[in-house]
Design an enzyme around this catalytic site. Structure first.
Site, PDB file in Angstrom:
ATOM      1  N   LEU A   1      -3.882   8.294   5.031  1.00 18.77           N
ATOM      2  CA  LEU A   1      -2.827   8.327   4.012  1.00 18.77           C
ATOM      3  C   LEU A   1      -1.737   9.297   4.442  1.00 18.77           C
ATOM      4  O   LEU A   1      -0.557   9.073   4.193  1.00 18.77           O
ATOM      5  CB  LEU A   1      -3.403   8.727   2.649  1.00 18.77           C
ATOM      6  CG  LEU A   1      -4.463   7.791   2.051  1.00 18.77           C
ATOM      7  CD1 LEU A   1      -4.782   8.188   0.613  1.00 18.77           C
ATOM      8  CD2 LEU A   1      -4.034   6.340   2.109  1.00 18.77           C
TER       9      LEU A   1
ATOM     10  N   SER B   1      -5.146   1.177   0.735  1.00 17.64           N
ATOM     11  CA  SER B   1      -4.870   2.562   0.309  1.00 17.64           C
ATOM     12  C   SER B   1      -5.214   2.752  -1.155  1.00 17.64           C
ATOM     13  O   SER B   1      -5.659   3.826  -1.558  1.00 17.64           O
ATOM     14  CB  SER B   1      -3.458   3.022   0.639  1.00 17.64           C
ATOM     15  OG  SER B   1      -2.507   2.031   0.617  1.00 17.64           O
TER      16      SER B   1
ATOM     17  N   ALA C   1       2.002   3.149   2.390  1.00 14.02           N
ATOM     18  CA  ALA C   1       3.078   3.172   3.394  1.00 14.02           C
ATOM     19  C   ALA C   1       4.267   2.347   2.925  1.00 14.02           C
ATOM     20  O   ALA C   1       5.420   2.788   2.997  1.00 14.02           O
ATOM     21  CB  ALA C   1       2.565   2.665   4.737  1.00 14.02           C
TER      22      ALA C   1
ATOM     23  N   GLY D   1       0.856  -1.186   0.000  1.00 13.55           N
ATOM     24  CA  GLY D   1       0.000   0.000   0.000  1.00 13.55           C
ATOM     25  C   GLY D   1       0.895   1.239   0.000  1.00 13.55           C
ATOM     26  O   GLY D   1       2.118   1.152  -0.211  1.00 13.55           O
TER      27      GLY D   1
ATOM     28  N   GLY E   1     -11.264   9.204  -0.421  1.00 15.92           N
ATOM     29  CA  GLY E   1     -11.264  10.617  -0.047  1.00 15.92           C
ATOM     30  C   GLY E   1     -10.035  11.376  -0.510  1.00 15.92           C
ATOM     31  O   GLY E   1     -10.113  12.298  -1.322  1.00 15.92           O
ATOM     32  N   GLY E   2      -8.866  11.019   0.002  1.00 14.84           N
ATOM     33  CA  GLY E   2      -7.642  11.707  -0.385  1.00 14.84           C
ATOM     34  C   GLY E   2      -6.736  11.892   0.811  1.00 14.84           C
ATOM     35  O   GLY E   2      -6.713  11.066   1.724  1.00 14.84           O
TER      36      GLY E   2
ATOM     37  N   GLU F   1      -1.305   1.899   8.730  1.00 18.26           N
ATOM     38  CA  GLU F   1      -2.445   1.466   9.545  1.00 18.26           C
ATOM     39  C   GLU F   1      -2.091   0.344  10.520  1.00 18.26           C
ATOM     40  O   GLU F   1      -2.676   0.257  11.595  1.00 18.26           O
ATOM     41  CB  GLU F   1      -3.588   1.019   8.618  1.00 18.26           C
ATOM     42  CG  GLU F   1      -4.867   0.694   9.368  1.00 18.26           C
ATOM     43  CD  GLU F   1      -6.031   0.355   8.455  1.00 18.26           C
ATOM     44  OE1 GLU F   1      -5.907   0.516   7.223  1.00 18.26           O
ATOM     45  OE2 GLU F   1      -7.075  -0.066   8.986  1.00 18.26           O
TER      46      GLU F   1
ATOM     47  N   ARG G   1     -16.889  10.836  12.589  1.00 16.44           N
ATOM     48  CA  ARG G   1     -17.269   9.578  11.937  1.00 16.44           C
ATOM     49  C   ARG G   1     -17.868   8.563  12.902  1.00 16.44           C
ATOM     50  O   ARG G   1     -18.833   7.870  12.582  1.00 16.44           O
ATOM     51  CB  ARG G   1     -16.034   8.997  11.250  1.00 16.44           C
ATOM     52  CG  ARG G   1     -16.347   7.871  10.336  1.00 16.44           C
ATOM     53  CD  ARG G   1     -15.134   7.445   9.552  1.00 16.44           C
ATOM     54  NE  ARG G   1     -14.888   8.325   8.432  1.00 16.44           N
ATOM     55  CZ  ARG G   1     -13.894   8.136   7.556  1.00 16.44           C
ATOM     56  NH1 ARG G   1     -13.080   7.118   7.695  1.00 16.44           N
ATOM     57  NH2 ARG G   1     -13.724   8.969   6.553  1.00 16.44           N
TER      58      ARG G   1
ATOM     59  N   TRP H   1      -7.710   1.549  -2.499  1.00 19.15           N
ATOM     60  CA  TRP H   1      -9.171   1.689  -2.543  1.00 19.15           C
ATOM     61  C   TRP H   1      -9.634   2.990  -1.880  1.00 19.15           C
ATOM     62  O   TRP H   1     -10.822   3.291  -1.882  1.00 19.15           O
ATOM     63  CB  TRP H   1      -9.838   0.522  -1.815  1.00 19.15           C
ATOM     64  CG  TRP H   1      -9.696  -0.797  -2.501  1.00 19.15           C
ATOM     65  CD1 TRP H   1      -8.883  -1.111  -3.567  1.00 19.15           C
ATOM     66  CD2 TRP H   1     -10.378  -2.015  -2.158  1.00 19.15           C
ATOM     67  NE1 TRP H   1      -9.026  -2.430  -3.894  1.00 19.15           N
ATOM     68  CE2 TRP H   1      -9.934  -3.020  -3.058  1.00 19.15           C
ATOM     69  CE3 TRP H   1     -11.312  -2.357  -1.192  1.00 19.15           C
ATOM     70  CZ2 TRP H   1     -10.397  -4.340  -3.015  1.00 19.15           C
ATOM     71  CZ3 TRP H   1     -11.780  -3.667  -1.129  1.00 19.15           C
ATOM     72  CH2 TRP H   1     -11.323  -4.651  -2.039  1.00 19.15           C
TER      73      TRP H   1
HETATM   74  C1  SIN Z   1     -13.947   8.386   2.595  1.00 21.76           C
HETATM   75  O1  SIN Z   1     -13.674   8.787   1.483  1.00 21.76           O
HETATM   76  O2  SIN Z   1     -15.012   8.578   3.138  1.00 21.76           O
HETATM   77  C2  SIN Z   1     -12.911   7.581   3.331  1.00 21.76           C
HETATM   78  C3  SIN Z   1     -11.768   8.425   3.665  1.00 21.76           C
HETATM   79  C4  SIN Z   1     -11.098   7.937   4.900  1.00 21.76           C
HETATM   80  O3  SIN Z   1     -11.382   6.849   5.378  1.00 21.76           O
HETATM   81  O4  SIN Z   1     -10.298   8.696   5.439  1.00 21.76           O
END
Ligand code: SIN
Length: 511
Positions: free
Chosen positions: A374, A41, A14, A12, A46-47, A357, A275, A43
């Site tokens: 990330l 990673s 890392a 990934g 978000g970023g 992770e 979250r 997959w």
């Molecule tokens: C997401 O795009 O909702 C996941 C991003 C993340 O887990 O930081």
């Protein structure tokens, strides 16, 4: 004498970033799939969170992460991460990662839950992970100091009589087992979502590396904190496709069967609450009749361009999110806990390091801030790589230790473990459920031996049982309030008990 290479397990972000920064030291990267295919990673949608906007700064970014971490996120770690974030994103951009930009060339940033502002560097809406892994993968393939071994599956770490990590045992693509000597071993294997019935992770991510490290005496920290993503698509499949949090940042809303926005009266920040809070409410709403993510107005007609991965996943399941709300349910997504490590990857076991992770630095506390994963992977990987690169390679004389086998889970045993983990160590836990999970793990150990996935499951269950409070992603229905003191949990495995064929963990909380 030629020194043994540094072995990196996992491909990934890392693992790849560490491998690149180790030049000119010889590196072997072992990955159980082909590069880029099955890493969490790759997959990631978000970023990377970073204070890239002209009016943002590391201190505000850190403040949001500390708040989301619910008392357990470590300010010093976050100062380091957020202070390094812009440089890491710029380094990736220089390497060719096509981050999205505004018309004037400034960063196009997404907003995600619990961030006080838009702060996530993205690639074409929800393509960040795939794009980064592709660029890093290409660089790794070209790097002269890196030997890439695809379809090599690590079975165990090899340790000498002094408990020092000396290498790994791994099977090649033909199933032949080899013992490989490494002057250091860097674990970059990701999380443990695959221990749960429904996950957004590649199913092979079962946290086995936690068991490998624990068998060598490494401490496992905050293992009970498993983050569930609130808006995994509920199409009855695992891995579950993700509806990125950035969708809510772009205006999509959570609704119940009557079309009511249920988050509005459950938290002041509504759909963009931390979250762990949103995951818990979606879980309850799912049980009470269902939960949906409604993107018909926002992103509406722009859905295919702005969130291509999520759009395609919906179409594959016969749903057009421009005119139908998406059914959602929480799914195991990220492990805040892991092998206790510093940002330099050191684990306390000589010769063994952990990045990304699989490690727990304390940066995420009890609930990770979106898109900080990330970031942590990049910062840790670079720092770990530089420290190893600049250190004198450890020379270890003598033959490699033998491989000790610990049993394998059959597919039906794994299914049973996943079912028990989801039922008893999921979003809501209590002492009775966790005790019955531990009994189920014990029965599976009797049948299959102390397999790695079982040890890791036990580490999570023991830590969850020890934490008699609710905090972040860990919600105990029998202890629904946070304790006054904020304490991390630490679990170790007793090597003596392995000698008797069984496994046992000692869990405790310390300030
Ligand atoms: C997401 O795009 O909702 C996941 C991003 C993340 O887990 O930081």
């Amino acid at each position: 004498m030629k020194s043994a290479p540094i072995i990196i397990v996992g491909s990934g972000i890392a693992g790849l970033w560490a491998a690149l920064h180790l030049a000119p030291r010889p590196v072997v990267v072992l990955t159980s799939e082909c590069l880029g295919a099955q890493s969490a990673s790759g997959w990631a949608q978000g970023g990377i969170a970073a204070p890239l906007a002209a009016d943002d700064n590391p201190a505000e970014h850190a403040r949001d992460a500390i708040r989301a971490g619910d008392g357990l996120a470590e300010p010093e770690m976050l100062a380091w991460l957020t202070g390094s974030a812009v440089a890491e994103v710029e380094a990736l951009a220089d390497l060719g990662v096509p981050f999205s930009r505004n018309g004037d060339g400034s960063w196009l940033l997404s907003r995600e839950a619990a961030h006080g502002r838009a702060r996530v560097a993205q690639v074409n809406g929800d393509q960040a992970g795939a794009a980064i892994v592709q660029v890093l993968g290409a660089a790794v393939r070209q790097a002269g100091h890196i030997e890439l071994r695809e379809h090599w599956t690590v079975q165990a770490l090899l340790a000498d009589d002094q408990g020092r990590c000396r290498g790994v045992a791994a099977s090649d693509r033909c199933g032949v087992t080899h013992r490989l000597a490494g002057c250091s071993v860097v674990l970059a294997t990701g999380g443990l979502g695959g221990l749960y019935a429904i996950t957004t992770n590649p199913p092979g991510n079962q946290g086995r590396a936690l068991a490998w490290a624990a068998r060598l005496g490494a401490v496992i920290r905050d293992a009970e904190f498993v983050q569930f993503h609130p808006t995994a698509m509920d199409f009855g499949v695992s891995p579950a496709p993700l509806a990125s949090e950035a969708l809510r940042g772009a205006g999509a809303v959570l609704i119940d069967a009557q079309g009511r926005r249920f988050m509005a009266d459950r938290h002041p920040e509504g759909d963009l609450a931390p979250r762990a809070v949103v995951a818990r409410e979606v879980y309850r709403q799912h049980r009470a009749g269902g939960a949906w993510l409604d993107g018909r107005d926002n992103p509406g007609v722009h859905f295919p361009q702005r969130f291509p991965a999520a759009f395609e996943a919906c179409l594959r399941h016969g749903l057009d999110p421009r005119c139908q709300p998406i059914p959602v349910a929480p799914a195991a997504h990220y492990h805040m806990g892991g092998i206790a490590a510093g940002l330099d990857g050191r684990t306390g076991v000589e010769g063994l390091l952990a990045v990304g992770e699989v490690a727990c630095t304390g940066a995420h506390g009890a609930n990770r801030l979106a898109s900080n994963s990330l970031l942590e992977a990049l910062v840790m990987a670079r720092r770990t790589a530089y420290e190893l690169r600049d250190a004198e390679p450890a020379e270890r004389a003598g033959p490699l230790p033998a491989l000790r086998s610990h049993g394998e889970l059959s597919p039906s045993s794994l299914a049973s473990l996943r079912d028990n983990m989801s039922r008893h160590a999921g979003i809501e836990r209590d002492a009775r459920g966790l005790a019955s999970l531990l009994e189920a793990i014990g029965r599976l150990e009797q049948a299959c031996g102390p397999a790695d996935s079982l040890i890791t499951a036990r580490l999570v269950a023991d830590a969850a049982l020890a934490r008699e409070e609710s905090r972040g992603a860990h919600f105990r229905t029998d202890f629904p309030q946070p304790a006054a003191a904020t304490r991390s949990s630490f679990v170790t495995v007793s090597p003596d008990r392995f000698g008797n064929g069984g496994i046992g963990c000692a869990a405790g909380l310390t300030s």
